[in-house]
Write an enzyme that holds these catalytic residues in place. Sequence first.
Site, PDB file in Angstrom:
ATOM      1  N   HIS A 101       8.201   0.459  -2.462  1.00 56.92           N
ATOM      2  CA  HIS A 101       6.906   0.324  -1.773  1.00 56.92           C
ATOM      3  C   HIS A 101       5.751   0.494  -2.759  1.00 56.92           C
ATOM      4  O   HIS A 101       5.939   0.960  -3.877  1.00 56.92           O
ATOM      5  CB  HIS A 101       6.757   1.380  -0.669  1.00 56.92           C
ATOM      6  CG  HIS A 101       7.493   1.031   0.597  1.00 56.92           C
ATOM      7  ND1 HIS A 101       8.816   1.343   0.792  1.00 56.92           N
ATOM      8  CD2 HIS A 101       7.093   0.392   1.736  1.00 56.92           C
ATOM      9  CE1 HIS A 101       9.205   0.926   1.990  1.00 56.92           C
ATOM     10  NE2 HIS A 101       8.182   0.337   2.579  1.00 56.92           N
ATOM     11  N   LYS A 122       2.026   4.871  -1.018  1.00 60.86           N
ATOM     12  CA  LYS A 122       2.889   5.405   0.051  1.00 60.86           C
ATOM     13  C   LYS A 122       3.176   6.884  -0.214  1.00 60.86           C
ATOM     14  O   LYS A 122       3.525   7.257  -1.331  1.00 60.86           O
ATOM     15  CB  LYS A 122       4.190   4.600   0.140  1.00 60.86           C
ATOM     16  CG  LYS A 122       5.066   5.028   1.304  1.00 60.86           C
ATOM     17  CD  LYS A 122       6.107   3.990   1.651  1.00 60.86           C
ATOM     18  CE  LYS A 122       6.984   4.434   2.797  1.00 60.86           C
ATOM     19  NZ  LYS A 122       6.252   4.639   4.061  1.00 60.86           N
TER      20      LYS A 122
HETATM   21  N1  NAP Z   1       6.077   1.145  11.447  1.00 56.12           N
HETATM   22  C1  NAP Z   1       5.787   0.170  10.583  1.00 56.12           C
HETATM   23  O1  NAP Z   1       6.179  -1.013  10.752  1.00 56.12           O
HETATM   24  C2  NAP Z   1       4.923   0.520   9.393  1.00 56.12           C
HETATM   25  C3  NAP Z   1       4.496  -0.460   8.486  1.00 56.12           C
HETATM   26  C4  NAP Z   1       3.643  -0.089   7.454  1.00 56.12           C
HETATM   27  C5  NAP Z   1       3.243   1.246   7.334  1.00 56.12           C
HETATM   28  N2  NAP Z   1       3.695   2.178   8.198  1.00 56.12           N
HETATM   29  C6  NAP Z   1       3.266   3.578   8.172  1.00 56.12           C
HETATM   30  O2  NAP Z   1       1.977   3.635   8.796  1.00 56.12           O
HETATM   31  C7  NAP Z   1       1.234   4.737   8.274  1.00 56.12           C
HETATM   32  C8  NAP Z   1      -0.132   4.245   7.792  1.00 56.12           C
HETATM   33  O3  NAP Z   1       0.051   3.377   6.688  1.00 56.12           O
HETATM   34  P1  NAP Z   1      -1.194   2.703   5.950  1.00 56.12           P
HETATM   35  O4  NAP Z   1      -0.620   2.008   4.777  1.00 56.12           O
HETATM   36  O5  NAP Z   1      -2.055   1.955   6.909  1.00 56.12           O
HETATM   37  O6  NAP Z   1      -1.982   4.026   5.460  1.00 56.12           O
HETATM   38  P2  NAP Z   1      -3.528   4.188   5.183  1.00 56.12           P
HETATM   39  O7  NAP Z   1      -4.082   2.928   4.585  1.00 56.12           O
HETATM   40  O8  NAP Z   1      -3.681   5.476   4.426  1.00 56.12           O
HETATM   41  O9  NAP Z   1      -4.193   4.330   6.645  1.00 56.12           O
HETATM   42  C9  NAP Z   1      -4.076   5.455   7.461  1.00 56.12           C
HETATM   43  C10 NAP Z   1      -5.397   5.656   8.186  1.00 56.12           C
HETATM   44  O10 NAP Z   1      -5.247   6.694   9.147  1.00 56.12           O
HETATM   45  C11 NAP Z   1      -6.249   7.691   8.936  1.00 56.12           C
HETATM   46  N3  NAP Z   1      -5.690   9.014   9.273  1.00 56.12           N
HETATM   47  C12 NAP Z   1      -4.716   9.701   8.615  1.00 56.12           C
HETATM   48  N4  NAP Z   1      -4.477  10.864   9.241  1.00 56.12           N
HETATM   49  C13 NAP Z   1      -5.308  10.912  10.304  1.00 56.12           C
HETATM   50  C14 NAP Z   1      -5.545  11.869  11.348  1.00 56.12           C
HETATM   51  N5  NAP Z   1      -4.869  13.037  11.385  1.00 56.12           N
HETATM   52  N6  NAP Z   1      -6.470  11.591  12.286  1.00 56.12           N
HETATM   53  C15 NAP Z   1      -7.173  10.452  12.261  1.00 56.12           C
HETATM   54  N7  NAP Z   1      -7.019   9.492  11.288  1.00 56.12           N
HETATM   55  C16 NAP Z   1      -6.093   9.738  10.328  1.00 56.12           C
HETATM   56  C17 NAP Z   1      -6.588   7.597   7.465  1.00 56.12           C
HETATM   57  O11 NAP Z   1      -7.852   8.137   7.230  1.00 56.12           O
HETATM   58  P3  NAP Z   1      -8.177   8.774   5.757  1.00 56.12           P
HETATM   59  O12 NAP Z   1      -8.179   7.601   4.811  1.00 56.12           O
HETATM   60  O13 NAP Z   1      -9.485   9.419   5.974  1.00 56.12           O
HETATM   61  O14 NAP Z   1      -7.051   9.737   5.449  1.00 56.12           O
HETATM   62  C18 NAP Z   1      -6.522   6.074   7.243  1.00 56.12           C
HETATM   63  O15 NAP Z   1      -7.711   5.426   7.648  1.00 56.12           O
HETATM   64  C19 NAP Z   1       2.112   5.342   7.177  1.00 56.12           C
HETATM   65  O16 NAP Z   1       2.814   6.448   7.714  1.00 56.12           O
HETATM   66  C20 NAP Z   1       3.086   4.215   6.816  1.00 56.12           C
HETATM   67  O17 NAP Z   1       4.313   4.674   6.285  1.00 56.12           O
HETATM   68  C21 NAP Z   1       4.526   1.838   9.225  1.00 56.12           C
END
Ligand code: NAP
Length: 252
Positions: free
Chosen positions: A138, A142
């Site tokens: 990844h 991540k």
């Molecule tokens: N299920 C699937 O198919 C799939 C696919 C891809 C990714 N994922 C997962 O999805 C998650 C997000 O991935 P991403 O790449 O989008 O990450 P990202 O770009 O860091 O986005 C996460 C967002 O959520 C916010 N956030 C984090 N903790 C929070 C909280 N307690 N309350 C409110 N907002 C919060 C962050 O704000 P800040 O920037 O201020 O921290 C950021 O804007 C990860 O766990 C990843 O492993 C899952």
Amino acid sequence: MPPTPIRLAVAGAQGRMGQAVLKAIEARDGVCLQSAFGRPGPSQHELSGVDVVIDFTSPEGSADLSALCADHGGPALVLGATGFTPAQDAKIAAAAEAIAIVRSGNFSLGVNVLLGLVGQAARALPAQTYDIEIAETHHRRKVDAPSGTALMLGRAAADARGLTLEGAAIPAREGFVGPRPVGGIGFSVVRGGGIVGEHSVLFAAEDEILTLSHSARDRGLFARGAVEAALWVATQSPGLYDMQDVLGFPPA
Ligand SMILES: NC(=O)c1ccc[n+]([C@@H]2O[C@H](COP(=O)([O-])OP(=O)(O)OC[C@H]3O[C@@H](n4cnc5c(N)ncnc54)[C@H](OP(=O)(O)O)[C@@H]3O)[C@@H](O)[C@H]2O)c1
């Protein structure tokens, strides 16, 4: 039965997945965007009139949102974050007694088909002869490892062999680790650049190797799957569901 279009909210809207979900909502008939939240997450008042929240924040954010929604009898949830602790798992399971939740570490159709294929292979290829190794790659940002998808693949393989993943998993190896335990399920992890997500499951015998693999090219793939999950969960009774339920796949 909620009215059409289904009214969606997005939590973690400024994140990589949040942005992809906003685009997927715009492109999908039958849904509309009611609200989008960054930090802090939404209050219950801000969720009034929302049918489903799609949440790609973090394990902490998803667990807190689940409790908030459960306390008020809704809205339903689609949870995509990965890397939950057992306590956070328990909080989500408790919330699912009051509201409908779809939770998946991977919303792609291909990976959900792969889960079934891995189970089939693990059942057919004896543990004494075929070692299972799961590798994932990844992007550099991540934060959890192994990925949620790698753990789902490991669990599918362990279940098919009548094992628990907790008992069979061989985490990252370093130093003088000795020979490989029979029946173990090994994990290895690579992080770098902007790679969206690569997974492979190797069944290695002395005289043959079977590899099942998946490559995600764009995170819009996961976002589209999450929007389909939202359409599905909007009409479900309280409970904890996964993408296999959404797709109507039979139990592995
Ligand atoms: N299920 C699937 O198919 C799939 C696919 C891809 C990714 N994922 C997962 O999805 C998650 C997000 O991935 P991403 O790449 O989008 O990450 P990202 O770009 O860091 O986005 C996460 C967002 O959520 C916010 N956030 C984090 N903790 C929070 C909280 N307690 N309350 C409110 N907002 C919060 C962050 O704000 P800040 O920037 O201020 O921290 C950021 O804007 C990860 O766990 C990843 O492993 C899952």
